[in-house]
Design an enzyme around this catalytic site. Structure first.
Site, PDB file in Angstrom:
ATOM      1  N   HIS A  93      86.996  63.096  29.892  1.00  0.00           N
ATOM      2  CA  HIS A  93      86.455  62.809  28.554  1.00  0.00           C
ATOM      3  C   HIS A  93      87.412  63.325  27.472  1.00  0.00           C
ATOM      4  CE1 HIS A  93      82.289  63.255  30.589  1.00  0.00           C
ATOM      5  NE2 HIS A  93      82.417  61.981  30.302  1.00  0.00           N
ATOM      6  N   LYS A 129      65.863  60.799  31.274  1.00  0.00           N
ATOM      7  CA  LYS A 129      66.768  61.400  32.254  1.00  0.00           C
ATOM      8  C   LYS A 129      67.183  62.789  31.772  1.00  0.00           C
ATOM      9  CE  LYS A 129      71.136  60.161  34.313  1.00  0.00           C
ATOM     10  NZ  LYS A 129      72.267  59.301  34.060  1.00  0.00           N
ATOM     11  N   ARG A 188      87.938  53.903  34.022  1.00  0.00           N
ATOM     12  CA  ARG A 188      88.515  54.605  35.165  1.00  0.00           C
ATOM     13  C   ARG A 188      89.002  53.651  36.239  1.00  0.00           C
ATOM     14  NH1 ARG A 188      83.506  58.603  35.103  1.00  0.00           N
ATOM     15  NH2 ARG A 188      82.670  56.662  34.319  1.00  0.00           N
ATOM     16  N   SER A 225      81.253  63.315  35.471  1.00  0.00           N
ATOM     17  CA  SER A 225      80.413  64.512  35.324  1.00  0.00           C
ATOM     18  C   SER A 225      79.599  64.739  36.594  1.00  0.00           C
ATOM     19  CB  SER A 225      79.472  64.359  34.136  1.00  0.00           C
ATOM     20  OG  SER A 225      80.200  64.236  32.943  1.00  0.00           O
TER      21      SER A 225
END
Ligand code: ADP
Length: 161
Positions: free
Chosen positions: A17, A41, A90, A127
């Site tokens: 990040h 969440k 990514r 993460s």
């Protein structure tokens, strides 16, 4: 003033990040990191904790601000007077969904999305993966800033009594 938003959950912020945020900060006058509040969440860290860590690790950039948002990302962009979203890519697997969102967001509000290829050093990093590794005592030093490593340790390994 050219403003861009880097949105995400950042639970917690990783070096992947940070690489995207840092590169974006060199391209725009101001970068706003938008931390999504997702009521359905609950993360490992509260939104306030994520923001505190992000503020600490982006303080040296000078033109990066960290805010939270809920609801539509394009509404947050409008409120921040930002016309561009920056997304890190990514792998090809990120692309399909990101393309859909980019097309929706330009249709909804004319907000452009710029994709930034990940630094190959961080292309495998997420993460969730960092949390999994830390949970089982693995070393996450190369993957997150120090403040995050310490926070993961404190959260995931209960202190012995
Ligand atoms: P995750 O939980 O998958 O780490 P976030 O929702 O917090 O991701 O991601 C926010 C943004 O950061 C997304 O645009 C995502 O593609 C990007 N990002 C996440 N990890 C990386 C990485 N290792 N390299 C480049 N971009 C990344």
């Amino acid at each position: 003033m050219r403003r861009a938003v880097c949105p995400g959950s950042f639970d917690p912020v990783t070096n992947g990040h940070l690489d995207i945020i840092g590169r974006a900060s060199r391209l725009f006058d101001e970068v706003i990191v938008g931390v999504l509040i997702n009521q359905s969440k609950s993360g490992l860290f509260s939104v306030e904790e994520r923001i505190d860590m992000l503020r600490e690790v982006t303080a040296s950039y000078g033109n990066v601000r960290v805010e939270s948002f809920r609801g539509l990302l394009v509404d947050f962009c409008r409120a921040q007077r930002a016309t561009v979203l920056i997304k890190g890519l990514r792998a090809v697997s990120d692309f399909d969904y990101e393309l859909q969102m980019a097309q929706m967001n330009i249709g909804l509000a004319g907000v452009e999305t710029l994709f930034m290829p990940t630094n190959p050093l961080y292309s495998f990093l997420s993460s969730s993966l960092v949390k999994d590794v830390a949970k089982w005592g693995g070393d996450v030093t190369p993957h997150v800033p120090d403040v995050v490593r310490a926070a993961l340790k404190a959260r995931l390994v209960p202190p012995s009594t």
